[in-house]
Design a protein around this motif. Structure first.
Motif, PDB file in Angstrom:
ATOM      1  N   GLU A   1      50.336  42.494  26.039  1.00 52.69           N
ATOM      2  CA  GLU A   1      50.092  42.498  27.254  1.00 52.69           C
ATOM      3  C   GLU A   1      50.273  43.761  27.973  1.00 52.69           C
ATOM      4  O   GLU A   1      51.690  44.094  28.086  1.00 52.69           O
ATOM      5  CB  GLU A   1      50.451  41.403  28.223  1.00 52.69           C
ATOM      6  CG  GLU A   1      50.407  41.131  29.511  1.00 52.69           C
ATOM      7  CD  GLU A   1      49.115  41.665  30.133  1.00 52.69           C
ATOM      8  OE1 GLU A   1      47.884  41.015  29.577  1.00 52.69           O
ATOM      9  OE2 GLU A   1      48.881  42.575  30.868  1.00 52.69           O
TER      10      GLU A   1
ATOM     11  N   GLN B   1      43.790  38.991  35.766  1.00 54.78           N
ATOM     12  CA  GLN B   1      43.211  38.898  37.038  1.00 54.78           C
ATOM     13  C   GLN B   1      43.448  37.688  37.710  1.00 54.78           C
ATOM     14  O   GLN B   1      43.704  37.553  38.949  1.00 54.78           O
ATOM     15  CB  GLN B   1      41.593  38.946  36.946  1.00 54.78           C
ATOM     16  CG  GLN B   1      41.037  40.444  36.555  1.00 54.78           C
ATOM     17  CD  GLN B   1      39.521  40.046  36.181  1.00 54.78           C
ATOM     18  OE1 GLN B   1      38.976  40.094  37.263  1.00 54.78           O
ATOM     19  NE2 GLN B   1      39.289  40.039  35.071  1.00 54.78           N
TER      20      GLN B   1
ATOM     21  N   GLN C   1      37.867  34.330  48.787  1.00 52.74           N
ATOM     22  CA  GLN C   1      39.205  33.578  48.637  1.00 52.74           C
ATOM     23  C   GLN C   1      40.213  34.434  49.325  1.00 52.74           C
ATOM     24  O   GLN C   1      40.919  34.085  50.060  1.00 52.74           O
ATOM     25  CB  GLN C   1      39.653  33.412  47.042  1.00 52.74           C
ATOM     26  CG  GLN C   1      39.186  32.367  46.202  1.00 52.74           C
ATOM     27  CD  GLN C   1      39.742  32.446  44.782  1.00 52.74           C
ATOM     28  OE1 GLN C   1      40.654  33.258  44.528  1.00 52.74           O
ATOM     29  NE2 GLN C   1      39.080  31.699  44.095  1.00 52.74           N
TER      30      GLN C   1
HETATM   31  C1  LIG Z   1      41.461  37.865  43.093  1.00 51.62           C
HETATM   32  C2  LIG Z   1      40.633  36.847  42.074  1.00 51.62           C
HETATM   33  C3  LIG Z   1      40.261  35.563  42.328  1.00 51.62           C
HETATM   34  C4  LIG Z   1      39.886  34.887  41.472  1.00 51.62           C
HETATM   35  N1  LIG Z   1      39.535  33.599  41.647  1.00 51.62           N
HETATM   36  C5  LIG Z   1      39.115  32.894  40.735  1.00 51.62           C
HETATM   37  C6  LIG Z   1      38.772  31.329  40.813  1.00 51.62           C
HETATM   38  O1  LIG Z   1      39.168  30.747  42.052  1.00 51.62           O
HETATM   39  N2  LIG Z   1      38.309  30.664  39.763  1.00 51.62           N
HETATM   40  C7  LIG Z   1      37.988  31.164  38.484  1.00 51.62           C
HETATM   41  O2  LIG Z   1      37.152  30.580  37.945  1.00 51.62           O
HETATM   42  N3  LIG Z   1      37.840  32.560  38.468  1.00 51.62           N
HETATM   43  C8  LIG Z   1      38.388  33.318  39.625  1.00 51.62           C
HETATM   44  N4  LIG Z   1      38.496  34.692  39.333  1.00 51.62           N
HETATM   45  C9  LIG Z   1      37.982  35.308  37.998  1.00 51.62           C
HETATM   46  C10 LIG Z   1      39.045  35.134  36.931  1.00 51.62           C
HETATM   47  O3  LIG Z   1      40.266  35.299  37.171  1.00 51.62           O
HETATM   48  C11 LIG Z   1      38.643  35.751  35.485  1.00 51.62           C
HETATM   49  O4  LIG Z   1      37.501  35.401  34.964  1.00 51.62           O
HETATM   50  C12 LIG Z   1      39.626  35.624  34.323  1.00 51.62           C
HETATM   51  O5  LIG Z   1      40.899  36.058  34.747  1.00 51.62           O
HETATM   52  C13 LIG Z   1      39.356  36.290  33.186  1.00 51.62           C
HETATM   53  O6  LIG Z   1      40.045  36.076  32.273  1.00 51.62           O
HETATM   54  P1  LIG Z   1      40.413  37.226  30.749  1.00 51.62           P
HETATM   55  O7  LIG Z   1      41.542  36.479  30.186  1.00 51.62           O
HETATM   56  O8  LIG Z   1      39.125  37.397  30.114  1.00 51.62           O
HETATM   57  O9  LIG Z   1      40.627  38.351  31.512  1.00 51.62           O
HETATM   58  P2  LIG Z   1      41.773  39.040  32.559  1.00 51.62           P
HETATM   59  O10 LIG Z   1      42.144  38.068  33.390  1.00 51.62           O
HETATM   60  O11 LIG Z   1      41.058  40.278  33.340  1.00 51.62           O
HETATM   61  O12 LIG Z   1      43.063  39.601  31.569  1.00 51.62           O
HETATM   62  C14 LIG Z   1      43.051  40.556  30.942  1.00 51.62           C
HETATM   63  C15 LIG Z   1      44.576  41.048  30.784  1.00 51.62           C
HETATM   64  O13 LIG Z   1      44.504  41.999  29.604  1.00 51.62           O
HETATM   65  C16 LIG Z   1      45.470  42.789  29.845  1.00 51.62           C
HETATM   66  N5  LIG Z   1      44.926  44.324  29.180  1.00 51.62           N
HETATM   67  C17 LIG Z   1      44.037  44.952  29.582  1.00 51.62           C
HETATM   68  N6  LIG Z   1      43.613  46.099  28.825  1.00 51.62           N
HETATM   69  C18 LIG Z   1      44.924  46.062  27.825  1.00 51.62           C
HETATM   70  C19 LIG Z   1      45.569  46.838  26.742  1.00 51.62           C
HETATM   71  N7  LIG Z   1      44.739  47.725  26.283  1.00 51.62           N
HETATM   72  N8  LIG Z   1      46.519  46.303  26.182  1.00 51.62           N
HETATM   73  C20 LIG Z   1      47.109  45.121  26.439  1.00 51.62           C
HETATM   74  N9  LIG Z   1      46.913  44.196  27.597  1.00 51.62           N
HETATM   75  C21 LIG Z   1      45.513  44.801  28.195  1.00 51.62           C
HETATM   76  C22 LIG Z   1      45.511  43.099  31.173  1.00 51.62           C
HETATM   77  O14 LIG Z   1      46.712  43.527  31.970  1.00 51.62           O
HETATM   78  C23 LIG Z   1      45.134  41.538  31.876  1.00 51.62           C
HETATM   79  O15 LIG Z   1      46.427  40.890  31.876  1.00 51.62           O
HETATM   80  C24 LIG Z   1      39.248  35.562  40.146  1.00 51.62           C
HETATM   81  C25 LIG Z   1      39.498  36.901  39.787  1.00 51.62           C
HETATM   82  C26 LIG Z   1      40.187  37.558  40.921  1.00 51.62           C
HETATM   83  C27 LIG Z   1      40.569  39.025  40.828  1.00 51.62           C
END
Ligand SMILES: Cc1cc2nc3c(=O)[nH]c(=O)nc-3n(C[C@H](O)[C@H](O)[C@H](O)COP(=O)(O)OP(=O)(O)OC[C@H]3O[C@@H](n4cnc5c(N)ncnc54)[C@H](O)[C@@H]3O)c2cc1C
Length: 565
Positions: free
Chosen positions: A278, A285, A405
């Motif tokens: 990470e 997000q 939000q």
């Molecule tokens: C402010 C906000 C509010 C939200 N509210 C809601 C809600 O109420 N309900 C809902 O269902 N969804 C909500 N969402 C959407 C939801 O957060 C995302 O759909 C979800 O977090 C996606 O999860 P993910 O694990 O696919 O990716 P992400 O959450 O984007 O996580 C990806 C991770 O990978 C890491 N990363 C990136 N590149 C690299 C690399 N090269 N090497 C190592 N690590 C890396 C990043 O640092 C990050 O920690 C919200 C989003 C935001 C921004």
């Protein structure tokens, strides 16, 4: 103090000095510092060996890694921290049938506090591997320990114990960068804001620092780090777990957002040797969301950070390793095992890879916006940013749920929220419950067909002008912060040309990815999977990411252990 009824309250340091807020973990002694039943203590003792401790004998020190678990049989173990002025302060004292430890017992990070015997004592020492066996084999004891460890970490954070002091101007982008990193990694810290705090000058003199050195991170007993890079800070604080680079992991999960953490929990709990890489902090997000209200099982909502914190502990409880503040910079996908190159040139080898690197918010693209990055333009609306613009007017740009939000959350503490969308309204892009709250709020004004045309301010943002496309009218307001929530770009650049991507750069999976597709999450490269927001066509929601992360592990198993038809 229910669990330590026969001990000296003075030994509890801060905990005994003032009436505690009921929400403070230190007010919940029976859970935070439980005294086990004779039966439970007897069962635990079987996992370790008895030892006698001399009075004041140190059993572990701040900065140690992989410390053991101690159950006190007779006497006491005092947990103490080194204060900024180099004095020691007892945080708590564990007596008979109480135990040491907090969340770092589930990982290999440097621990935050030290422990020493009180009087001559008799204890059971349980080694790391046996402690893990204990937690998994004795679920009732494991539950008591896990709850205590989580509450103890919350207590350390709340009381800034065992942590660092961050000194800097509250509105500087670098101070915010460091504060976000510490907060999101649940590292206890205290901010001395040089714009407001009268103690800051004395602190600077004490460490022979000037205002030009700011921000600095002061580590008690180890000096000050001037405006450190995040990887350097993580290394200094021992946040990065050490692992043997010759290890070949069964699966490497890249990204610790909801999708990556779910994959790690399921992979580790099913016995796969798992590492998570990470670049910033667990949570992704979602970790920047003040309250997620549509995630199953949390009717009153849960903050993204609380959800991520729990998931991280869960993954580590099952044995997943976590390399935080290390970004994957490349994937060598022609080699077997796969080789992940990290940004510090280290390499991690794994037989399968789950790409869960999600997406990041798009920059605003308004004239001069780079100047105010972190000094008025933010991409997350957590308590930290809300504090920076308390009682000021703010702008939220975007018409999706995250913008909604943010507007609702900020409206509680700022003077007014101006919400700007390019389209004619919110109905097509935002959940109805948020639209209704925005419409009902006297603190939020919605501007449709609107786009920012000018930003102004000296050191930080102080005024914003926006233009109505349809009428040409311009509005200028004194605004301290813009929250930009205008869609996301996938974090896929690090993949080079290893995997097939769609036109927007998201990873193509399933049948569209080609003949190798054996699961909806297979990519164009057998043995590499993609889940969550980074996947082309994914539903951008926490629950969707968690679901995909859990389900993909089945495909990873099939890849690692193919069964002949
Ligand atoms: C402010 C906000 C509010 C939200 N509210 C809601 C809600 O109420 N309900 C809902 O269902 N969804 C909500 N969402 C959407 C939801 O957060 C995302 O759909 C979800 O977090 C996606 O999860 P993910 O694990 O696919 O990716 P992400 O959450 O984007 O996580 C990806 C991770 O990978 C890491 N990363 C990136 N590149 C690299 C690399 N090269 N090497 C190592 N690590 C890396 C990043 O640092 C990050 O920690 C919200 C989003 C935001 C921004």
């Amino acid at each position: 103090m229910t669990s330590a009824g026969d001990d000296d309250p003075a030994e509890h340091g801060d905990r005994a000095q003032a009436p505690l807020d009921p929400a403070d973990p230190y007010a919940r002694d029976a859970q935070t510092f439980p005294r086990l039943s004779e039966e439970m203590a007897g069962r635990i003792a079987r996992y370790g060996a008895e030892e006698r401790l001399e009075p004041h004998q140190v059993v572990f020190s701040r900065g140690d890694r992989s410390v053991d678990f101690f159950l006190v049989l007779e006497g006491a173990i005092e947990i103490f921290e080194l204060r900024d002025d180099r004095t020691t302060h007892v945080v708590t004292t564990h007596h008979s049938r109480q135990f040491t430890g907090e969340l770092d017992l589930f990982n290999d990070r440097q621990i935050l506090v030290s422990g020493r015997a009180g009087p001559a004592s008799r204890v059971v020492r349980i080694r790391r591997a046996d402690f893990r066996r204990l937690v998994q084999s004795e679920p009732d004891v494991g539950e008591v320990i896990m709850r205590a460890f989580i509450l103890r970490r919350v207590g350390l954070i709340r009381h800034s114990q065992g942590g660092v002091v961050l000194i800097g101007p509250g509105h500087s982008a670098d101070t915010l960068r460091l504060q976000q990193f510490l907060t999101r990694n649940a590292y206890p810290h205290r901010l001395l804001d040089t714009e407001h705090d009268s103690d800051a000058g004395g602190f600077l003199d004490c460490f022979s620092l000037t205002r030009a050195d700011l921000p600095v991170v002061v580590v008690p007993g180890a000096g000050a780090l001037r405006n450190p890079a995040l990887a350097a800070l993580a290394d200094h604080l021992g946040l990065t777990e050490r692992f043997d680079h010759d290890t070949v992991f069964d699966v490497a999960v890249v990204g610790a957002g909801p999708a990556g953490l779910a994959a790690a929990v399921y992979a580790a709990s099913e016995g796969l040797q798992t590492i998570v890489i990470e670049s910033l902090a667990p949570g992704g997000q979602a970790g920047t969301s003040s309250k997620i209200e549509n995630y199953l099982g949390f009717p009153t909502g849960i903050s993204g950070q609380a959800l991520a914190g729990r998931a991280q502990v869960q993954a580590q409880k099952f044995g997943a390793r976590l390399a935080v503040s290390r970004a994957a910079a490349g994937l060598e996908c022609t080699q077997r095992p796969f080789v992940l190159r990290l940004d510090d040139n280290a390499a991690i080898r794994a037989r399968a890879v789950v790409v869960a690197t999600g997406a990041r918010y798009r920059r605003l693209g308004s004239p001069g916006d780079e100047r105010f990055e972190g000094q008025g333009i933010y991409y997350a609306a957590t308590a930290m940013e809300a504090d920076l613009c308390r009682d000021a007017e703010v702008v939220v740009v975007g018409g999706g749920n995250s913008a909604g939000q943010a507007a609702v959350f900020l409206a509680r503490s700022v003077k007014h929220v101006h919400m700007l969308v390019r389209s004619a309204g919110l109905a097509a892009t935002m959940s109805d419950y948020l639209v209704q709250r925005i419409e009902r709020s006297a603190q939020i004004t919605l501007y449709t067909h609107a786009e920012i045309s000018a930003l102004d301010g000296e050191r930080s943002l102080s005024s914003v002008t926006w233009r109505d496309h349809s009428s040409g009218a311009e509005t200028t307001r004194p605004v301290a912060a813009i929250f930009a929530m205008i869609g996301a770009e996938p974090n896929t650049r690090w993949l080079g040309d290893c995997l097939a991507l769609d036109a927007q750069g998201f990873v193509v999976t399933g049948t569209k990815a080609g003949a190798a597709a054996d699961s909806p999450y297979s990519t164009s490269q057998a043995g590499v999977y993609a889940v969550g927001d980074v996947r082309s066509g994914s539903v951008k929601r926490v629950a969707a990411g968690v679901g995909e992360g859990s389900v993909v592990v089945q495909a990873v198993h099939r890849f690692l252990h193919p069964v002949a038809d």
